[in-house]
Design an enzyme around this catalytic site. Structure first.
Site, PDB file in Angstrom:
ATOM      1  N   LYS A   1      -0.302  -4.532   9.318  1.00 26.16           N
ATOM      2  CA  LYS A   1       1.011  -4.238   8.719  1.00 26.16           C
ATOM      3  C   LYS A   1       1.808  -3.448   9.734  1.00 26.16           C
ATOM      4  O   LYS A   1       1.413  -2.349  10.128  1.00 26.16           O
ATOM      5  CB  LYS A   1       0.842  -3.463   7.418  1.00 26.16           C
ATOM      6  CG  LYS A   1       2.151  -3.165   6.703  1.00 26.16           C
ATOM      7  CD  LYS A   1       1.896  -2.798   5.246  1.00 26.16           C
ATOM      8  CE  LYS A   1       3.141  -2.361   4.510  1.00 26.16           C
ATOM      9  NZ  LYS A   1       3.547  -0.990   4.871  1.00 26.16           N
TER      10      LYS A   1
ATOM     11  N   PRO B   1       0.843  -1.200   0.000  1.00 27.56           N
ATOM     12  CA  PRO B   1       0.000   0.000   0.000  1.00 27.56           C
ATOM     13  C   PRO B   1       0.874   1.245   0.000  1.00 27.56           C
ATOM     14  O   PRO B   1       1.837   1.324   0.770  1.00 27.56           O
ATOM     15  CB  PRO B   1      -0.775  -0.113   1.321  1.00 27.56           C
ATOM     16  CG  PRO B   1       0.048  -1.008   2.191  1.00 27.56           C
ATOM     17  CD  PRO B   1       0.773  -1.938   1.264  1.00 27.56           C
ATOM     18  N   MET B   2       0.565   2.199  -0.871  1.00 25.26           N
ATOM     19  CA  MET B   2       1.308   3.465  -0.892  1.00 25.26           C
ATOM     20  C   MET B   2       0.332   4.604  -1.124  1.00 25.26           C
ATOM     21  O   MET B   2      -0.365   4.649  -2.155  1.00 25.26           O
ATOM     22  CB  MET B   2       2.393   3.444  -1.975  1.00 25.26           C
ATOM     23  CG  MET B   2       3.581   2.541  -1.626  1.00 25.26           C
ATOM     24  SD  MET B   2       4.859   2.522  -2.898  1.00 25.26           S
ATOM     25  CE  MET B   2       4.147   1.371  -4.081  1.00 25.26           C
TER      26      MET B   2
ATOM     27  N   CYS C   1       2.647   3.649   9.567  1.00 21.03           N
ATOM     28  CA  CYS C   1       2.818   5.014   9.047  1.00 21.03           C
ATOM     29  C   CYS C   1       3.652   5.857  10.025  1.00 21.03           C
ATOM     30  O   CYS C   1       3.318   5.960  11.199  1.00 21.03           O
ATOM     31  CB  CYS C   1       1.460   5.657   8.798  1.00 21.03           C
ATOM     32  SG  CYS C   1       1.622   7.306   8.088  1.00 21.03           S
TER      33      CYS C   1
ATOM     34  N   GLY D   1       7.064  -2.324  -2.526  1.00 22.16           N
ATOM     35  CA  GLY D   1       6.557  -0.958  -2.607  1.00 22.16           C
ATOM     36  C   GLY D   1       7.316  -0.152  -3.637  1.00 22.16           C
ATOM     37  O   GLY D   1       7.000  -0.166  -4.831  1.00 22.16           O
ATOM     38  N   ARG D   2       8.378   0.524  -3.169  1.00 22.50           N
ATOM     39  CA  ARG D   2       9.099   1.447  -4.059  1.00 22.50           C
ATOM     40  C   ARG D   2       9.679   0.757  -5.285  1.00 22.50           C
ATOM     41  O   ARG D   2       9.823   1.394  -6.347  1.00 22.50           O
ATOM     42  CB  ARG D   2      10.176   2.180  -3.254  1.00 22.50           C
ATOM     43  CG  ARG D   2       9.566   3.166  -2.261  1.00 22.50           C
ATOM     44  CD  ARG D   2      10.547   3.582  -1.214  1.00 22.50           C
ATOM     45  NE  ARG D   2      10.998   2.407  -0.449  1.00 22.50           N
ATOM     46  CZ  ARG D   2      11.985   2.427   0.435  1.00 22.50           C
ATOM     47  NH1 ARG D   2      12.623   3.551   0.669  1.00 22.50           N
ATOM     48  NH2 ARG D   2      12.319   1.329   1.079  1.00 22.50           N
TER      49      ARG D   2
ATOM     50  N   GLY E   1      10.287  -4.778   2.402  1.00 18.86           N
ATOM     51  CA  GLY E   1      11.412  -3.881   2.631  1.00 18.86           C
ATOM     52  C   GLY E   1      12.576  -4.129   1.702  1.00 18.86           C
ATOM     53  O   GLY E   1      13.224  -5.181   1.773  1.00 18.86           O
ATOM     54  N   ASP E   2      12.797  -3.168   0.791  1.00 15.59           N
ATOM     55  CA  ASP E   2      13.971  -3.168  -0.088  1.00 15.59           C
ATOM     56  C   ASP E   2      13.982  -4.272  -1.139  1.00 15.59           C
ATOM     57  O   ASP E   2      15.056  -4.613  -1.640  1.00 15.59           O
ATOM     58  CB  ASP E   2      15.277  -3.264   0.732  1.00 15.59           C
ATOM     59  CG  ASP E   2      15.482  -2.060   1.628  1.00 15.59           C
ATOM     60  OD1 ASP E   2      14.781  -1.049   1.424  1.00 15.59           O
ATOM     61  OD2 ASP E   2      16.331  -2.136   2.533  1.00 15.59           O
TER      62      ASP E   2
ATOM     63  N   GLN F   1      -7.086  -0.957   3.520  1.00 16.84           N
ATOM     64  CA  GLN F   1      -6.282  -0.663   4.711  1.00 16.84           C
ATOM     65  C   GLN F   1      -6.819   0.527   5.498  1.00 16.84           C
ATOM     66  O   GLN F   1      -7.031   1.602   4.948  1.00 16.84           O
ATOM     67  CB  GLN F   1      -4.827  -0.361   4.331  1.00 16.84           C
ATOM     68  CG  GLN F   1      -3.946  -0.266   5.581  1.00 16.84           C
ATOM     69  CD  GLN F   1      -2.541   0.218   5.305  1.00 16.84           C
ATOM     70  OE1 GLN F   1      -2.337   1.333   4.858  1.00 16.84           O
ATOM     71  NE2 GLN F   1      -1.560  -0.638   5.579  1.00 16.84           N
TER      72      GLN F   1
HETATM   73  C1  FMN Z   1       5.015   6.964  -1.114  1.00 14.55           C
HETATM   74  C2  FMN Z   1       4.765   5.899  -0.069  1.00 14.55           C
HETATM   75  C3  FMN Z   1       3.519   5.799   0.514  1.00 14.55           C
HETATM   76  C4  FMN Z   1       3.257   4.800   1.481  1.00 14.55           C
HETATM   77  N1  FMN Z   1       2.003   4.675   1.993  1.00 14.55           N
HETATM   78  C5  FMN Z   1       1.721   3.629   2.821  1.00 14.55           C
HETATM   79  C6  FMN Z   1       0.378   3.378   3.261  1.00 14.55           C
HETATM   80  O1  FMN Z   1      -0.576   4.083   2.907  1.00 14.55           O
HETATM   81  N2  FMN Z   1       0.176   2.310   4.089  1.00 14.55           N
HETATM   82  C7  FMN Z   1       1.201   1.493   4.496  1.00 14.55           C
HETATM   83  O2  FMN Z   1       0.965   0.539   5.238  1.00 14.55           O
HETATM   84  N3  FMN Z   1       2.463   1.700   4.086  1.00 14.55           N
HETATM   85  C8  FMN Z   1       2.730   2.734   3.249  1.00 14.55           C
HETATM   86  N4  FMN Z   1       4.018   2.892   2.780  1.00 14.55           N
HETATM   87  C9  FMN Z   1       5.064   1.906   3.161  1.00 14.55           C
HETATM   88  C10 FMN Z   1       5.169   0.778   2.129  1.00 14.55           C
HETATM   89  O3  FMN Z   1       3.967   0.024   2.079  1.00 14.55           O
HETATM   90  C11 FMN Z   1       6.342  -0.168   2.454  1.00 14.55           C
HETATM   91  O4  FMN Z   1       6.120  -0.749   3.722  1.00 14.55           O
HETATM   92  C12 FMN Z   1       7.702   0.552   2.478  1.00 14.55           C
HETATM   93  O5  FMN Z   1       7.827   1.432   1.367  1.00 14.55           O
HETATM   94  C13 FMN Z   1       8.859  -0.472   2.455  1.00 14.55           C
HETATM   95  O6  FMN Z   1       8.785  -1.312   1.333  1.00 14.55           O
HETATM   96  P1  FMN Z   1       9.693  -1.050  -0.003  1.00 14.55           P
HETATM   97  O7  FMN Z   1      11.137  -1.038   0.437  1.00 14.55           O
HETATM   98  O8  FMN Z   1       9.360  -2.200  -0.898  1.00 14.55           O
HETATM   99  O9  FMN Z   1       9.279   0.284  -0.555  1.00 14.55           O
HETATM  100  C14 FMN Z   1       4.294   3.905   1.858  1.00 14.55           C
HETATM  101  C15 FMN Z   1       5.552   4.027   1.269  1.00 14.55           C
HETATM  102  C16 FMN Z   1       5.801   4.991   0.314  1.00 14.55           C
HETATM  103  C17 FMN Z   1       7.162   5.066  -0.325  1.00 14.55           C
END
Ligand code: FMN
Length: 298
Positions: free
Chosen positions: A131, A8-9, A92, A216-217, A193-194, A62
């Protein structure tokens, strides 16, 4: 086969991006965070965040909140919209969110979190997932404690983004915390994560024995990360065109223009003169002009 999920982002994982991710092979989808109180008060924005299409199943919605009764009532109403699961945001890190006791602040209060779990669990029959982060800061890493409480209260699965709140998104994600949660509970643990490639996902499963991997990213500007195989340039172009069409079809015009710019800027990552291109994309006045700037640089 490893199930790869889209993380979720906020302001990113709307209907068009989720559909593109699914078409590229993503497993269970999750909405962006939905403010529980705003949703109950009928805010138009939160209603939009809570909407999804039939082809998005299985999808979790969520919730963000702190008050157990408000969260439970919002969960009940979201369940009634046909969601396959309700996910609770305990990660968050944003200051104005944690100041209200929401997001990662829930990790600081295990007894309070237990009440939230119990109240939400009683309210819904569909899957209930959470989460979490590793903890609040490096002196209070309590993901295992929270996960054990959650399992005891009937939570069905736990996604772990192992950075602490203090770490925000900095440094590397300590995957060993995911492994400790996997060891501590019997319900499925989803590692996050990553992860930026299928090889990373495989490495995470090997290191942690998590049941699924959330990205995510690594999916920004690269939704083909959900495919196990290399994706050819023409196929990438097709996916980007499809994404632009979905943005146009499903978002209101002002949101659509901004989303198109944001996502095309991510797709342009690594192009020569990417910074200048980004500026040009954001200056373009309407969708056709934005697309024109992008495809000239492709
Ligand atoms: C722009 C952005 C918005 C995010 N919004 C949420 C969100 O709404 N809910 C949530 O549980 N995590 C949110 N996250 C966290 C991501 O879901 C994830 O846990 C975090 O980016 C680590 O994973 P990654 O390394 O694959 O990016 C957000 C992350 C980013 C970068």
């Amino acid at each position: 086969m490893i199930e790869l999920r889209l993380a979720p982002m906020a302001a990113v994982t709307n209907v068009p991006f989720r559909l593109v991710a699914r078409e590229c092979g993503a497993g269970r989808l999750t909405s962006e965070e939905i403010d529980a109180r705003g949703f109950l008060e009928g805010s138009a924005r939160t209603r939009e965040f809570a909407s999804f299409l039939p082809e998005e199943h299985p999808i979790a919605l969520q919730l963000l909140g702190a008050d157990p009764d408000v969260l439970a009532e919002a969960a009940r109403r979201l369940e009634a919209t046909g969601a396959d699961a309700i996910d609770l945001n305990m990660g968050c890190p944003v200051a104005k969110i944690v100041a209200k006791g929401q997001g990662s602040a829930l990790m600081r209060d295990p007894l309070g979190a237990a009440v939230v779990f119990r109240t939400m669990r009683k309210a819904i029959g569909v899957g209930f997932t959470i989460k979490i982060r590793g903890g609040w800061d490096d002196r209070t890493v309590n993901a295992v404690e929270i996960a054990r409480i959650a399992e005891g209260e009937g939570v069905d699965a736990i996604t772990v983004h192992p950075r602490t709140r203090s770490q925000q998104y900095n440094g590397t994600a300590p995957w060993d915390i995911i492994a400790s949660v996997v060891d501590a509970v019997t319900i499925p643990v989803i590692g996050n994560g990553d992860v930026r490639s299928f090889a990373d996902a495989r490495a995470m499963v090997a290191a942690t024995r998590c049941a699924a991997v959330m990205i995510g990213r690594g999916a920004l500007g690269a939704p083909w990360v959900f495919r196990a195989a290399e994706v050819a340039r023409e196929e990438r172009a097709r996916i980007i065109r499809r994404h632009a069409e979905l943005i146009d079809a499903y978002l209101p015009p002002r949101t659509a223009l901004l989303q198109l710019k944001k996502h095309l800027a991510w797709y342009a990552h690594g192009f020569p003169h990417a910074a200048r291109l980004r500026e040009e994309l954001f200056r373009a006045p309407e969708p056709a002009a934005v697309l024109d700037v992008f495809w000239r640089a492709w």
